[in-house]
Enzyme design. Structure first.
Site, PDB file in Angstrom:
ATOM      1  CB  SER A  24       0.736  -0.811   3.226  1.00 45.37           C
ATOM      2  OG  SER A  24       1.496  -0.067   2.294  1.00 45.37           O
ATOM      3  CG  MET A  33      -3.161  -4.765  -7.513  1.00 50.73           C
ATOM      4  SD  MET A  33      -2.314  -4.446  -5.952  1.00 50.73           S
ATOM      5  CE  MET A  33      -2.573  -2.676  -5.764  1.00 50.73           C
ATOM      6  CG  MET A  63       3.063  -2.091  -7.568  1.00 45.80           C
ATOM      7  SD  MET A  63       2.049  -0.951  -6.610  1.00 45.80           S
ATOM      8  CE  MET A  63       2.892  -1.074  -5.014  1.00 45.80           C
ATOM      9  CG  ASP A  92       2.836  -0.966  -1.322  1.00 50.11           C
ATOM     10  OD1 ASP A  92       2.455  -1.975  -1.930  1.00 50.11           O
ATOM     11  OD2 ASP A  92       2.206  -0.470  -0.366  1.00 50.11           O
ATOM     12  CG  MET A 138       4.973   2.095  -5.907  1.00 49.23           C
ATOM     13  SD  MET A 138       3.732   3.371  -5.555  1.00 49.23           S
ATOM     14  CE  MET A 138       2.756   2.538  -4.286  1.00 49.23           C
ATOM     15  CG  HIS A 195       2.148  -4.970   1.548  1.00 50.41           C
ATOM     16  ND1 HIS A 195       2.011  -6.171   0.879  1.00 50.41           N
ATOM     17  CD2 HIS A 195       1.953  -3.995   0.623  1.00 50.41           C
ATOM     18  CE1 HIS A 195       1.735  -5.943  -0.385  1.00 50.41           C
ATOM     19  NE2 HIS A 195       1.704  -4.632  -0.580  1.00 50.41           N
ATOM     20  CG  HIS A 219       2.946  -5.127  -4.300  1.00 44.95           C
ATOM     21  ND1 HIS A 219       1.833  -4.329  -4.133  1.00 44.95           N
ATOM     22  CD2 HIS A 219       2.913  -5.542  -5.588  1.00 44.95           C
ATOM     23  CE1 HIS A 219       1.166  -4.266  -5.263  1.00 44.95           C
ATOM     24  NE2 HIS A 219       1.809  -4.981  -6.164  1.00 44.95           N
ATOM     25  CG  ASP A 238      -2.174  -3.773  -1.972  1.00 46.22           C
ATOM     26  OD1 ASP A 238      -2.559  -2.778  -1.333  1.00 46.22           O
ATOM     27  OD2 ASP A 238      -1.013  -3.894  -2.402  1.00 46.22           O
TER      28      ASP A 238
END
Length: 226
Positions: A11, A140, A71, A38, A40, A36, A69, A176
């Protein structure tokens, strides 16, 4: 039944933000299976990270698979942007929109693989009606929003139940949160196929000294081996 190979996905949330391109190349050269990313929004989760332009800037450096991913909420208005940015896999949370079935359809409609992300408080049973639209389900094992949290072992039963639900369908289970050499074997034994790891990899070495990245990736892969 053939042995499942567990993939390792560093990540970049834990990487050097000022040197993302070299960091990505370093972990891939050291054996990472995918990268990966993330995303957000400070709304769905309490943090802000990368938008589509950052993902697009990373794309030329990623030679394996870019696993994005989301979020964020809502998700649907941004599917086009992350498809254009070059995501290979796009995962959305069950709670991030009113119609997860439509969201997964839209992700696939853009030629990406579709992922469903499940928070610790989300029953895995919600995945049942949409499993056939999923290429991956991301469980998660921390509450989303921050790196460096401790693995929630209560999620192991969720992973086992999800593995039973999937059966022999070609759907991977991603894990994750809080993944390290202690928790990797627990997650893999429960049914995980892909391990997202941030600090467990990037706290070792650097883009200038990448060998420790490779050692950390190998250690995770070996720990997850049956």
């Amino acid at each position: 039944m053939s042995e499942r190979r567990v993939a390792i996905a560093p990540s970049i949330l834990a990487a050097d933000f000022a040197d993302f391109g070299r960091e990505v190349r370093a972990v891939e050269d050291q054996g990472a299976d995918m990268i990966h990313v993330d995303v957000m929004d400070g709304h769905f989760v309490p943090n802000l990270t990368f938008g589509p332009q950052m993902v697009k800037a990373l794309r030329p450096h990623v030679k394996t698979v870019m696993d994005v991913h989301l979020m964020i909420a809502p998700v649907d208005p941004y599917i086009d942007a992350y498809a254009e940015a070059g995501a290979d896999i796009l995962s959305a949370h069950y709670e991030a929109g009113p119609h997860i079935h439509r969201t997964l359809q839209a992700i696939r409609g853009h030629g990406m693989k579709a992922g469903l992300a499940l928070n610790p408080g989300t029953p895995v049973e919600v995945a049942g009606p949409v499993l056939d639209l999923c290429d991956t389900v991301l469980v998660m094992t921390v509450n989303p929003g921050f790196g460096g949290q401790s693995f929630l072992e209560s999620q192991l039963e969720q992973i086992r139940r999800l593995r039973a639900m999937i059966g022999d369908r070609p759907i991977t289970i991603g894990i994750d949160g809080g993944v390290d050499t202690r928790t990797a074997p627990l997650a893999a034994a429960a049914g995980g196929d892909m391990l997202v790891a941030g600090s467990a990899i990037f706290k070792h070495g650097s883009a200038d000294d990448p060998a420790p990245y490779g050692e950390a990736i190998t250690a995770l892969r070996e720990a997850a081996r049956p």
